[in-house]
Design a protein around this motif. Structure first.
Motif, PDB file in Angstrom:
ATOM      1  N   LYS A  59       0.657  -1.397   0.164  1.00 39.64           N
ATOM      2  CA  LYS A  59       0.019  -0.011  -0.045  1.00 39.64           C
ATOM      3  C   LYS A  59       0.781   1.364  -0.068  1.00 39.64           C
ATOM      4  O   LYS A  59       0.786   2.114  -0.781  1.00 39.64           O
ATOM      5  CB  LYS A  59      -1.046   0.075   1.072  1.00 39.64           C
ATOM      6  N   LYS A  60       1.837   1.334   0.951  1.00 39.17           N
ATOM      7  CA  LYS A  60       2.721   2.235   0.925  1.00 39.17           C
ATOM      8  C   LYS A  60       3.566   2.479  -0.168  1.00 39.17           C
ATOM      9  O   LYS A  60       3.666   3.488  -0.899  1.00 39.17           O
ATOM     10  CB  LYS A  60       3.913   2.216   2.223  1.00 39.17           C
ATOM     11  N   LEU A  61       4.058   1.628  -1.016  1.00 35.64           N
ATOM     12  CA  LEU A  61       4.648   1.683  -2.472  1.00 35.64           C
ATOM     13  C   LEU A  61       3.659   2.236  -3.570  1.00 35.64           C
ATOM     14  O   LEU A  61       4.024   3.046  -4.030  1.00 35.64           O
ATOM     15  CB  LEU A  61       5.036   0.161  -2.955  1.00 35.64           C
ATOM     16  N   LEU A  62       2.544   2.031  -3.377  1.00 42.43           N
ATOM     17  CA  LEU A  62       1.557   2.291  -4.411  1.00 42.43           C
ATOM     18  C   LEU A  62       1.306   3.832  -4.296  1.00 42.43           C
ATOM     19  O   LEU A  62       0.977   4.643  -4.956  1.00 42.43           O
ATOM     20  CB  LEU A  62       0.069   1.352  -4.536  1.00 42.43           C
ATOM     21  N   ILE A  63       0.848   4.182  -2.682  1.00 41.12           N
ATOM     22  CA  ILE A  63       0.555   5.447  -2.690  1.00 41.12           C
ATOM     23  C   ILE A  63       1.854   6.352  -2.773  1.00 41.12           C
ATOM     24  O   ILE A  63       2.071   7.390  -3.524  1.00 41.12           O
ATOM     25  CB  ILE A  63       0.328   5.713  -1.066  1.00 41.12           C
ATOM     26  N   GLY A  64       3.054   5.836  -2.670  1.00 39.02           N
ATOM     27  CA  GLY A  64       4.247   6.582  -2.503  1.00 39.02           C
ATOM     28  C   GLY A  64       4.563   6.898  -4.032  1.00 39.02           C
ATOM     29  O   GLY A  64       4.708   8.045  -4.760  1.00 39.02           O
TER      30      GLY A  64
ATOM     31  N   GLY B 157      14.194  15.831  -5.852  1.00 41.62           N
ATOM     32  CA  GLY B 157      14.302  16.441  -4.735  1.00 41.62           C
ATOM     33  C   GLY B 157      12.937  16.289  -3.798  1.00 41.62           C
ATOM     34  O   GLY B 157      12.731  16.141  -2.751  1.00 41.62           O
ATOM     35  N   LEU B 158      11.854  16.836  -4.762  1.00 40.24           N
ATOM     36  CA  LEU B 158      10.604  16.790  -4.294  1.00 40.24           C
ATOM     37  C   LEU B 158      10.163  15.316  -3.915  1.00 40.24           C
ATOM     38  O   LEU B 158       9.246  15.038  -2.923  1.00 40.24           O
ATOM     39  CB  LEU B 158       9.661  17.494  -5.507  1.00 40.24           C
ATOM     40  N   VAL B 159      10.623  14.461  -4.937  1.00 44.45           N
ATOM     41  CA  VAL B 159      10.230  13.000  -4.656  1.00 44.45           C
ATOM     42  C   VAL B 159      10.818  12.533  -3.268  1.00 44.45           C
ATOM     43  O   VAL B 159      10.228  11.760  -2.411  1.00 44.45           O
ATOM     44  CB  VAL B 159      10.450  12.350  -5.816  1.00 44.45           C
ATOM     45  N   GLY B 160      12.151  12.809  -3.256  1.00 43.99           N
ATOM     46  CA  GLY B 160      12.730  12.580  -1.931  1.00 43.99           C
ATOM     47  C   GLY B 160      12.003  13.162  -0.596  1.00 43.99           C
ATOM     48  O   GLY B 160      11.960  12.498   0.385  1.00 43.99           O
ATOM     49  N   ILE B 161      11.574  14.425  -0.966  1.00 44.62           N
ATOM     50  CA  ILE B 161      10.906  14.922   0.459  1.00 44.62           C
ATOM     51  C   ILE B 161       9.805  14.101   0.675  1.00 44.62           C
ATOM     52  O   ILE B 161       9.524  13.934   1.919  1.00 44.62           O
ATOM     53  CB  ILE B 161      10.644  16.401   0.057  1.00 44.62           C
ATOM     54  N   TRP B 162       8.948  13.896  -0.470  1.00 44.66           N
ATOM     55  CA  TRP B 162       7.511  13.115  -0.247  1.00 44.66           C
ATOM     56  C   TRP B 162       7.848  11.778   0.451  1.00 44.66           C
ATOM     57  O   TRP B 162       7.463  11.520   1.446  1.00 44.66           O
ATOM     58  CB  TRP B 162       6.845  13.171  -1.654  1.00 44.66           C
ATOM     59  N   LEU B 163       8.670  11.126  -0.241  1.00 42.02           N
ATOM     60  CA  LEU B 163       9.076   9.636   0.090  1.00 42.02           C
ATOM     61  C   LEU B 163       9.618   9.627   1.514  1.00 42.02           C
ATOM     62  O   LEU B 163       9.391   8.841   2.266  1.00 42.02           O
ATOM     63  CB  LEU B 163       9.687   8.646  -0.892  1.00 42.02           C
TER      64      LEU B 163
END
Length: 183
Positions: A2-7, A168-174
């Protein structure tokens, strides 16, 4: 899972939004697509000279040219102009379809990244952010920079910014998503 899909879903959307802003609102890649008022004459001439779609490096040699011919061309061209032409015989673009494909690819690559970081031993915000920035730099060095070494483009810095900001945005989110403690 679930976390992978949401991420992947949210991260892909973040990456897509940055790409949209970079190419449109901010026009970071504008230097690579310059205008000439001679475009009609150039296109007309190209249509009479090129009989099939393709990318052409001018001047160039036929595929079966010898090593000596390549060396002679390199020597004769030093300091002279050259061109890289992408020629298409018909304008076929479906903006909606292309954007959907781009969004799906962004979600897919962020999903791949999620699969990698979910296997990290030390899963925390900083480790995930740094890993995402490393992925961004790998993406940048692999294609835009390596191509630039040979065929100097006019938007190399735009690709560099895209890699750092987008990932960077992806890294902050994840980092936020995966760095949260399990309840």
């Amino acid at each position: 899972m679930k976390k992978l899909l949401i991420g992947a879903l949210v991260g892909g959307i973040l990456l897509f939004i940055w790409q949209f802003l970079s190419w449109t609102v901010l026009n970071l890649h504008g230097n690579a697509y310059q205008y000439t008022d001679k475009q009609d004459a150039i296109m007309s001439f190209l249509s009479t000279q090129l009989d099939k779609e393709g990318q052409y490096h001018l001047p160039g040699l036929p595929a079966d040219a010898s090593r000596e011919q390549h060396e002679a061309l390199m020597k004769s061209m030093e300091g002279k102009p050259w061109a890289l032409i992408q020629y298409h015989q018909s304008w076929k673009m479906n903006m909606g379809s292309n954007m959907i494909r781009g969004l799906i690819v962004d979600m897919l690559i962020v999903g791949f990244f999620c699969a990698l970081i979910s296997r990290m031993n030390s899963l925390n915000f900083i480790a995930i952010l740094i890993s995402a920035l490393f992925v961004g730099m790998i993406v940048f060095f692999n294609v835009p920079y390596t191509n630039h070494i040979w065929y100097q483009g006019f938007d190399l810095m735009a690709y560099f910014i895209d890699s750092l900001v987008g990932w960077g945005l992806v890294g902050i989110w994840l980092g936020w998503l995966y760095g949260k403690k399990k309840a």
